[in-house]
Motif scaffolding. Structure first.
Motif, short mmCIF file in Angstrom:
data_model
loop_
_atom_site.label_atom_id
_atom_site.label_comp_id
_atom_site.label_asym_id
_atom_site.label_seq_id
_atom_site.Cartn_x
_atom_site.Cartn_y
_atom_site.Cartn_z
N GLY A 46 -6.15 -17.09 -4.79
CA GLY A 46 -6.38 -16.92 -3.31
C GLY A 46 -5.59 -15.70 -2.29
O GLY A 46 -5.78 -16.97 -1.06
N LEU A 47 -4.29 -16.20 -2.68
CA LEU A 47 -3.59 -14.70 -1.85
C LEU A 47 -4.27 -13.95 -1.46
O LEU A 47 -4.68 -12.46 -1.72
CB LEU A 47 -2.15 -14.94 -2.83
CG LEU A 47 -1.81 -15.70 -3.01
CD1 LEU A 47 -0.21 -15.34 -4.21
CD2 LEU A 47 -1.76 -17.15 -2.05
N HIS A 48 -3.36 -13.07 -0.10
CA HIS A 48 -3.47 -11.87 0.47
C HIS A 48 -2.33 -10.37 -0.30
O HIS A 48 -1.30 -11.27 -0.18
CB HIS A 48 -3.74 -11.25 1.61
CG HIS A 48 -5.11 -12.68 2.29
ND1 HIS A 48 -6.42 -12.09 2.27
CD2 HIS A 48 -4.86 -13.54 3.38
CE1 HIS A 48 -6.82 -13.25 2.73
NE2 HIS A 48 -6.07 -13.96 2.90
N THR A 49 -2.97 -9.85 -0.64
CA THR A 49 -1.95 -8.22 -0.96
C THR A 49 -1.91 -7.15 -0.61
O THR A 49 -2.88 -7.10 -0.16
CB THR A 49 -2.70 -8.98 -2.87
OG1 THR A 49 -3.99 -8.35 -2.52
CG2 THR A 49 -2.77 -10.30 -3.66
N GLY A 50 -0.94 -6.97 -0.89
CA GLY A 50 -1.08 -5.43 -0.50
C GLY A 50 0.38 -4.58 -1.43
O GLY A 50 0.38 -5.06 -2.08
N MET A 51 -1.08 -3.52 -2.15
CA MET A 51 -0.38 -3.16 -3.51
C MET A 51 -0.29 -1.35 -3.25
O MET A 51 -1.30 -0.88 -2.50
CB MET A 51 -1.42 -3.54 -4.14
CG MET A 51 -1.46 -2.58 -6.32
SD MET A 51 -2.27 -3.26 -7.08
CE MET A 51 -3.86 -2.78 -6.56
N PHE A 52 1.30 -1.26 -3.82
CA PHE A 52 1.52 0.24 -4.10
C PHE A 52 1.20 0.79 -5.27
O PHE A 52 2.19 0.44 -6.36
CB PHE A 52 2.87 0.70 -2.84
CG PHE A 52 3.14 2.48 -3.01
CD1 PHE A 52 2.41 2.98 -2.41
CD2 PHE A 52 4.12 2.64 -3.78
CE1 PHE A 52 2.71 4.53 -2.33
CE2 PHE A 52 4.89 3.90 -3.79
CZ PHE A 52 4.05 5.02 -2.76
N THR A 53 0.77 1.90 -5.24
CA THR A 53 0.29 2.32 -6.97
C THR A 53 0.56 3.60 -6.29
O THR A 53 -0.03 4.77 -5.14
CB THR A 53 -0.46 1.98 -7.39
OG1 THR A 53 -1.91 3.16 -6.71
CG2 THR A 53 -0.97 0.79 -7.62
N SER A 54 0.77 5.04 -7.81
CA SER A 54 0.42 7.16 -7.66
C SER A 54 -0.03 7.30 -9.21
O SER A 54 0.20 6.34 -10.17
CB SER A 54 1.57 7.35 -7.18
OG SER A 54 2.96 6.68 -8.37
N PRO A 55 -0.33 8.60 -8.82
CA PRO A 55 -0.94 9.10 -7.83
C PRO A 55 -2.65 8.79 -7.33
O PRO A 55 -2.66 7.39 -8.32
CB PRO A 55 -1.80 10.55 -8.54
CG PRO A 55 -1.85 10.36 -10.16
CD PRO A 55 -0.77 8.41 -10.55
N HIS A 56 -3.09 9.27 -6.49
CA HIS A 56 -4.26 8.91 -5.83
C HIS A 56 -4.94 9.95 -7.14
O HIS A 56 -4.83 10.84 -7.30
CB HIS A 56 -4.28 8.58 -4.58
CG HIS A 56 -4.39 10.05 -4.20
ND1 HIS A 56 -2.87 10.72 -3.69
CD2 HIS A 56 -4.93 11.28 -3.40
CE1 HIS A 56 -2.80 12.05 -2.82
NE2 HIS A 56 -4.51 12.40 -3.40
#
Length: 681
Positions: A108-118
């Motif tokens: 139940g956590l709020h997440t921020g995710m950074f990935t590559s490429p798009h």
């Protein structure tokens, strides 16, 4: 009146407060402001690679942010208490897809995710609760970060630069960072300032390597015995390591592993930089040493050797590694972990079944290879929830559900196109998309495609004189020219030979389309269009009597066998024997044709070569993906109508070789994701 488009050079002079446009942000990111397009700019960017960590911390300082001392940040910035950092060659994005689903759906956590490429939209790189940020937020963040950096420059014209400690003779730090550095700054700025909801956890995927990567910014902490009260927990993981970016990371798995293991380093700003000695110093310090198995598999209780009488090693010092990596990779990672007082946990596929809850049901991402990614993700998340200040517990039912809900676009991803109907014919087409671009991942992609289209595995000694359908167990001859199609492209920086060899040797495809991607990462490496590919080794695994297999060797062998006096005096034309071409796609097509001829020769001798012209795979070169899809549908429709065939016809297209070609296919299919709710403060 505010401008609605960027100036030709991407400059922001006279911008008004409401000119925070998504379109102008994207245009600027793709302009020379952030892209090295000249030889001088490329050399300057390459010279700063080993100084990346110092450069990034300086950029964050200019933004008013201190990553390792949250109390020194501006009042609006909030660094979440839990940070995941993952590197590897294969499975980074998939592992994070499982992690994100577990943390959000399981805990139940709020997440921020950074990935590559798009794949389709640049916004995909920055996600909130699994969904790309909105165009509004992306534009706001770009212009806010850029204005802050430009304001610092104008206010510090005489004092700008790296300084004596970090510069090491480098020229002053550019006002604006390069493309990947800028998007990394934007991602973390977004996560620190997001509201409605504020974030509980950040997931950072390494861009390339790890040691000198722009994401390698956070240090683990030494804490007191009451470590559960620490402000932040850093969880680090390494997925499967394979050959990729060898021009930069090195040509051996041990060199690549050393680069990846850089995320284990403590006191990064002191240990990583222009004068760190590099891989050669690591080899010199560890020659003849082997990390013992009991050192590679420390206890998973957060206990380590005390750094003093009153302190313990922080739980941030436990690192997780995919246990399917080769022994030499595990050994290098083990050395680095030991050097920096990390407890290295190896996690294998069996982790899912060995747990008392037995997470053996179907998981959200298809393909057997995804189970190791799911196991690594589950192990990291459970440890994080046990050791972090969040200290949460989730039921096995919730965790199993989270694994099932995991989704990652472009990896074992199926998109069905609308059916076409004509004269009693119902034509359907599935795009089976997987961004495989290394030998290991390509074999996994082939296995997935074979399974999902239900093609039985056949012996590689099958008679090449038979049609594809006969080889694959279909009793009748082909009823149309195309049923299983390959749409392929890969970066010219990679060796395409092992990828194409595996694809052809699968004997799955009636037709191949070597297509252009709609967008590709700018590259300073010139395309190899000459016949130099003839001497390139297939890969380390493909050897014949200790001699690497090359296209030149294949052609020479066929020429000798089919020459005068051989095979009852029969001769055969070898075309092409060189790979010179005007485009990269033509080069790929020529490689495929040589492989195709050689495969038939190996399994049918000179007779196979004589009949190759009638049975060889149909090859089309140079179309964009959307045009290739239309051409495939049109050709099948015409063939079926010509034969008077009605009913339902299915086309299965495997789209692979790079995430960029997959992105082009998804865009051609009209596939897109939504936008995350909320915004920045």
């Amino acid at each position: 009146m505010a401008r609605t488009t960027a100036d030709p050079d991407g400059s922001s002079s006279c911008l008004e407060a409401n000119d925070e446009s998504y379109d102008t942000a994207v245009a600027a990111l793709l302009s020379p402001l952030h892209q090295a397009t000249t030889p001088a700019a490329i050399r300057a960017a390459a010279a700063r690679r080993r100084n990346t960590l110092h450069d990034m911390h300086e950029y964050f300082r200019r933004l008013g942010l201190n990553l390792n001392h949250p109390t020194k940040n501006d009042s609006k910035a909030l660094i979440p208490p839990l940070i995941f950092h993952v590197t590897g060659t294969k499975g980074k994005g998939s592992t994070f897809a499982f992690c994100e689903s577990i943390l959000r759906n399981g805990y139940g956590l709020h997440t921020g995710m950074f990935t590559s490429p798009h794949l389709v939209s640049i916004r995909e790189r920055i996600r909130i609760d699994g969904i790309p940020v909105s165009k509004k937020v992306f534009g706001q963040v770009y212009w806010r970060v850029r204005r802050k950096l430009e304001t610092h420059q104008s206010d510090n014209k005489d004092a700008d630069g790296d300084g004596e400690e970090n510069g090491d003779g480098l020229p002053p730090l550019p006002t604006l960072p390069g493309y990947f550095r800028m998007i990394t700054l934007m991602a973390l700025y977004t996560f620190f300032h997001y509201q409605n909801p504020p974030l509980d956890v950040i997931l950072l995927e390494v861009g390339m390597g790890g040691r000198y990567d722009a994401t390698n910014l956070f240090d683990p902490s030494i804490t007191s015995a009451s470590y559960k009260q620490e402000e932040r927990l850093l969880i680090r993981g390494v997925t499967l390591i394979d050959y990729d970016h060898t021009r930069v990371l090195g040509s051996t798995l041990t060199q690549i592993a050393w680069e990846k293991g850089g995320i284990f380093v403590r006191d990064k700003l002191k240990c990583i930089g222009m004068k760190d000695g590099g891989y050669n110093l690591f080899v010199e310090n560890n020659v003849g040493q082997t990390v013992q198995e009991d050192e590679l598999k420390r206890n998973n209780d957060g206990q380590g050797e005390s750094s003093s009488d009153n302190e313990k090693i922080s739980p941030s010092s436990t690192v997780f590694v995919n246990g399917n990596n080769t022994p030499e990779v595990l050994d290098v990672l083990g050395h680095i972990a030991k050097e920096h007082e990390c407890q290295m946990q190896t996690v294998c596929d069996s982790y899912l079944e060995e747990e008392k809850e037995s997470f053996s049901k179907e998981i959200g991402l298809r393909g057997d290879h995804q189970r190791s990614n799911a196991a690594l993700a589950l192990s990291m998340c459970r440890y994080a929830m046990e050791k972090s200040s969040l200290s949460m517990v989730a039921s096995s039912e919730k965790l199993q559900s989270a694994l099932t809900k995991a989704f990652w676009p472009g990896r074992c991803h199926t998109v069905s196109l609308p059916s076409l109907s004509s004269n009693g014919l119902d034509l359907s087409m599935n795009l089976r998309c997987d961004g495989a671009h290394t030998p290991i991942s390509m074999n996994a992609c082939i296995d997935w495609f074979r399974n999902v289209v239900q093609v039985p595995i056949t012996s590689t000694t099958a008679n090449p004189m038979e049609s594809h359908d006969e080889i694959n167990g279909v009793n009748s001859l082909r009823t149309h020219k195309i049923d299983r199609v390959l749409i392929f492209n890969c970066s010219h920086e990679r060796n395409p030979l092992p990828l194409l060899f595996s694809l052809l040797n699968s004997w799955l495809f009636d037709s191949v389309y070597f297509c252009h991607a709609d967008f590709e990462r700018p590259s300073a490496v010139p395309k190899r269009l000459e016949d130099g590919w003839m001497k390139e080794s297939l890969c380390n695994e493909y050897v014949n009597g200790g001699v690497p297999v090359t296209l030149e060797g294949m052609c020479a062998k066929m020429a000798v066998s089919s020459g005068s006096g051989g095979y009852d005096g029969q001769t055969v034309e070898l075309d092409p024997t060189k790979l010179s071409a005007s485009t990269w796609q033509e080069t790929l097509a020529n490689v495929w044709r040589v492989f195709d001829m050689y495969w038939r020769y190996e399994h049918g001798g000179v007779d196979g070569l004589h009949l190759a012209a009638n049975l060889e795979t149909n090859v089309t070169v140079g179309l964009k993906v959307k045009d290739a899809i239309a051409a495939i549908q049109d050709e099948v429709m015409k063939d079926c109508n010509a034969m008077g065939r009605g009913g339902r016809v299915m086309i299965e297209a495997c789209v692979t070789g790079s995430l960029y070609i997959v992105g082009s296919a998804l865009e051609a299919a009209g596939w897109e994701e939504g936008e995350a709710l909320g915004g920045i403060c």
